[in-house]
Design a protein around this motif. Structure first.
Motif, PDB file in Angstrom:
ATOM      1  N   TRP A 181      -4.548  -6.690 -60.935  1.00  0.00           N
ATOM      2  CA  TRP A 181      -3.501  -6.675 -61.951  1.00  0.00           C
ATOM      3  C   TRP A 181      -2.155  -6.945 -61.304  1.00  0.00           C
ATOM      4  O   TRP A 181      -1.963  -6.661 -60.126  1.00  0.00           O
ATOM      5  CB  TRP A 181      -3.424  -5.306 -62.601  1.00  0.00           C
ATOM      6  N   TRP A 182      -1.203  -7.465 -62.089  1.00  0.00           N
ATOM      7  CA  TRP A 182       0.186  -7.559 -61.650  1.00  0.00           C
ATOM      8  C   TRP A 182       1.090  -7.544 -62.875  1.00  0.00           C
ATOM      9  O   TRP A 182       0.702  -7.962 -63.957  1.00  0.00           O
ATOM     10  CB  TRP A 182       0.457  -8.798 -60.788  1.00  0.00           C
ATOM     11  N   PRO A 183       2.310  -7.025 -62.690  1.00  0.00           N
ATOM     12  CA  PRO A 183       3.260  -6.989 -63.793  1.00  0.00           C
ATOM     13  C   PRO A 183       3.968  -8.331 -63.943  1.00  0.00           C
ATOM     14  O   PRO A 183       4.168  -9.059 -62.967  1.00  0.00           O
ATOM     15  CB  PRO A 183       4.251  -5.901 -63.384  1.00  0.00           C
ATOM     16  N   PHE A 184       4.339  -8.640 -65.164  1.00  0.00           N
ATOM     17  CA  PHE A 184       5.096  -9.850 -65.475  1.00  0.00           C
ATOM     18  C   PHE A 184       6.159  -9.449 -66.488  1.00  0.00           C
ATOM     19  O   PHE A 184       5.833  -8.974 -67.581  1.00  0.00           O
ATOM     20  CB  PHE A 184       4.164 -10.925 -66.036  1.00  0.00           C
ATOM     21  N   VAL A 185       7.432  -9.604 -66.100  1.00  0.00           N
ATOM     22  CA  VAL A 185       8.542  -9.229 -66.976  1.00  0.00           C
ATOM     23  C   VAL A 185       9.477 -10.425 -67.129  1.00  0.00           C
ATOM     24  O   VAL A 185      10.393 -10.625 -66.333  1.00  0.00           O
ATOM     25  CB  VAL A 185       9.323  -8.012 -66.420  1.00  0.00           C
ATOM     26  N   PRO A 186       9.232 -11.274 -68.142  1.00  0.00           N
ATOM     27  CA  PRO A 186      10.144 -12.394 -68.369  1.00  0.00           C
ATOM     28  C   PRO A 186      11.479 -11.886 -68.913  1.00  0.00           C
ATOM     29  O   PRO A 186      11.515 -10.907 -69.672  1.00  0.00           O
ATOM     30  CB  PRO A 186       9.406 -13.249 -69.399  1.00  0.00           C
ATOM     31  N   THR A 187      12.560 -12.534 -68.531  1.00  0.00           N
ATOM     32  CA  THR A 187      13.890 -12.083 -68.950  1.00  0.00           C
ATOM     33  C   THR A 187      14.305 -12.654 -70.295  1.00  0.00           C
ATOM     34  O   THR A 187      15.299 -12.226 -70.863  1.00  0.00           O
ATOM     35  CB  THR A 187      14.960 -12.482 -67.925  1.00  0.00           C
ATOM     36  N   GLY A 188      13.589 -13.637 -70.776  1.00  0.00           N
ATOM     37  CA  GLY A 188      13.981 -14.300 -72.012  1.00  0.00           C
ATOM     38  C   GLY A 188      14.727 -15.588 -71.726  1.00  0.00           C
ATOM     39  O   GLY A 188      14.873 -16.438 -72.590  1.00  0.00           O
ATOM     40  N   GLU A 189      15.221 -15.712 -70.494  1.00  0.00           N
ATOM     41  CA  GLU A 189      15.841 -16.964 -70.074  1.00  0.00           C
ATOM     42  C   GLU A 189      14.727 -17.884 -69.589  1.00  0.00           C
ATOM     43  O   GLU A 189      13.666 -17.432 -69.184  1.00  0.00           O
ATOM     44  CB  GLU A 189      16.837 -16.703 -68.944  1.00  0.00           C
ATOM     45  N   GLU A 190      14.995 -19.159 -69.600  1.00  0.00           N
ATOM     46  CA  GLU A 190      13.982 -20.148 -69.263  1.00  0.00           C
ATOM     47  C   GLU A 190      13.377 -19.909 -67.876  1.00  0.00           C
ATOM     48  O   GLU A 190      14.068 -19.953 -66.869  1.00  0.00           O
ATOM     49  CB  GLU A 190      14.587 -21.556 -69.319  1.00  0.00           C
ATOM     50  N   GLN A 191      12.074 -19.647 -67.829  1.00  0.00           N
ATOM     51  CA  GLN A 191      11.289 -19.512 -66.608  1.00  0.00           C
ATOM     52  C   GLN A 191      11.874 -18.504 -65.612  1.00  0.00           C
ATOM     53  O   GLN A 191      11.745 -18.681 -64.403  1.00  0.00           O
ATOM     54  CB  GLN A 191      11.121 -20.878 -65.930  1.00  0.00           C
ATOM     55  N   LYS A 192      12.512 -17.440 -66.103  1.00  0.00           N
ATOM     56  CA  LYS A 192      13.053 -16.415 -65.210  1.00  0.00           C
ATOM     57  C   LYS A 192      12.358 -15.101 -65.495  1.00  0.00           C
ATOM     58  O   LYS A 192      11.972 -14.819 -66.626  1.00  0.00           O
ATOM     59  CB  LYS A 192      14.562 -16.281 -65.388  1.00  0.00           C
ATOM     60  N   ARG A 193      12.239 -14.315 -64.437  1.00  0.00           N
ATOM     61  CA  ARG A 193      11.586 -13.028 -64.571  1.00  0.00           C
ATOM     62  C   ARG A 193      12.360 -11.963 -63.820  1.00  0.00           C
ATOM     63  O   ARG A 193      13.143 -12.266 -62.935  1.00  0.00           O
ATOM     64  CB  ARG A 193      10.142 -13.114 -64.104  1.00  0.00           C
ATOM     65  N   ASP A 194      12.134 -10.718 -64.191  1.00  0.00           N
ATOM     66  CA  ASP A 194      12.832  -9.590 -63.583  1.00  0.00           C
ATOM     67  C   ASP A 194      11.990  -9.068 -62.421  1.00  0.00           C
ATOM     68  O   ASP A 194      11.153  -8.181 -62.586  1.00  0.00           O
ATOM     69  CB  ASP A 194      13.060  -8.508 -64.633  1.00  0.00           C
ATOM     70  N   ASN A 195      12.220  -9.627 -61.232  1.00  0.00           N
ATOM     71  CA  ASN A 195      11.427  -9.268 -60.060  1.00  0.00           C
ATOM     72  C   ASN A 195      11.594  -7.802 -59.662  1.00  0.00           C
ATOM     73  O   ASN A 195      10.631  -7.156 -59.238  1.00  0.00           O
ATOM     74  CB  ASN A 195      11.769 -10.165 -58.876  1.00  0.00           C
ATOM     75  N   ALA A 196      12.801  -7.268 -59.796  1.00  0.00           N
ATOM     76  CA  ALA A 196      13.034  -5.867 -59.432  1.00  0.00           C
ATOM     77  C   ALA A 196      12.196  -4.939 -60.302  1.00  0.00           C
ATOM     78  O   ALA A 196      11.573  -3.989 -59.810  1.00  0.00           O
ATOM     79  CB  ALA A 196      14.515  -5.532 -59.549  1.00  0.00           C
ATOM     80  N   GLU A 197      12.170  -5.215 -61.592  1.00  0.00           N
ATOM     81  CA  GLU A 197      11.370  -4.381 -62.492  1.00  0.00           C
ATOM     82  C   GLU A 197       9.887  -4.538 -62.201  1.00  0.00           C
ATOM     83  O   GLU A 197       9.130  -3.561 -62.232  1.00  0.00           O
ATOM     84  CB  GLU A 197      11.661  -4.705 -63.951  1.00  0.00           C
ATOM     85  N   GLU A 198       9.455  -5.747 -61.900  1.00  0.00           N
ATOM     86  CA  GLU A 198       8.045  -5.958 -61.568  1.00  0.00           C
ATOM     87  C   GLU A 198       7.647  -5.143 -60.341  1.00  0.00           C
ATOM     88  O   GLU A 198       6.581  -4.514 -60.323  1.00  0.00           O
ATOM     89  CB  GLU A 198       7.774  -7.441 -61.354  1.00  0.00           C
ATOM     90  N   LEU A 199       8.499  -5.123 -59.315  1.00  0.00           N
ATOM     91  CA  LEU A 199       8.193  -4.357 -58.111  1.00  0.00           C
ATOM     92  C   LEU A 199       8.202  -2.855 -58.389  1.00  0.00           C
ATOM     93  O   LEU A 199       7.389  -2.110 -57.828  1.00  0.00           O
ATOM     94  CB  LEU A 199       9.175  -4.711 -56.992  1.00  0.00           C
TER      95      LEU A 199
END
Length: 105
Positions: free
Chosen positions: A60-78
């Motif tokens: 499993w892994w977390p995926f948290v898209p920010t809503g901006e194009e192809q961007k994700r919240d890496n800090a929250e995922e970690l």
């Protein structure tokens, strides 16, 4: 395919059954991932949180898209990884944490 169920355990069981049937009919090699959506976030950003199950790795892994194009919240995922890696087999290789941008999830 989209599986809906108000109970998470039943939703996971439904996805597992669906994946097993697809494997039994010769489509196992084409199964990539299953995504489970959760509302809210660890940091109150308001973005949906997804836990992705990789069929190839069984992790499993977390995926948290920010809503901006192809961007994700890496800090929250970690942060999510740190909180749940004792409960789930979390993928340790971060390069395998692919996002499902544009998927109907």
């Amino acid at each position: 395919m989209i599986v809906h169920d108000p109970q998470l355990e039943d939703q996971v069981a439904g996805v597992h059954t669906l994946a097993s049937e697809l494997e039994d009919h010769g489509f196992g090699g084409q199964l990539l991932a299953a995504a489970f959506r959760f509302e809210g976030s660890a940091f109150g950003s308001g973005h949906p949180v997804y836990w992705i199950y990789g069929f190839k790795t069984g992790t499993w892994w977390p995926f948290v898209p920010t809503g901006e194009e192809q961007k994700r919240d890496n800090a929250e995922e970690l942060e999510l990884k740190a909180k749940l890696e004792g409960e789930l087999p979390v993928e340790q290789d971060l390069t395998r944490w692919f996002g499902l941008f544009g998927a109907p999830i």
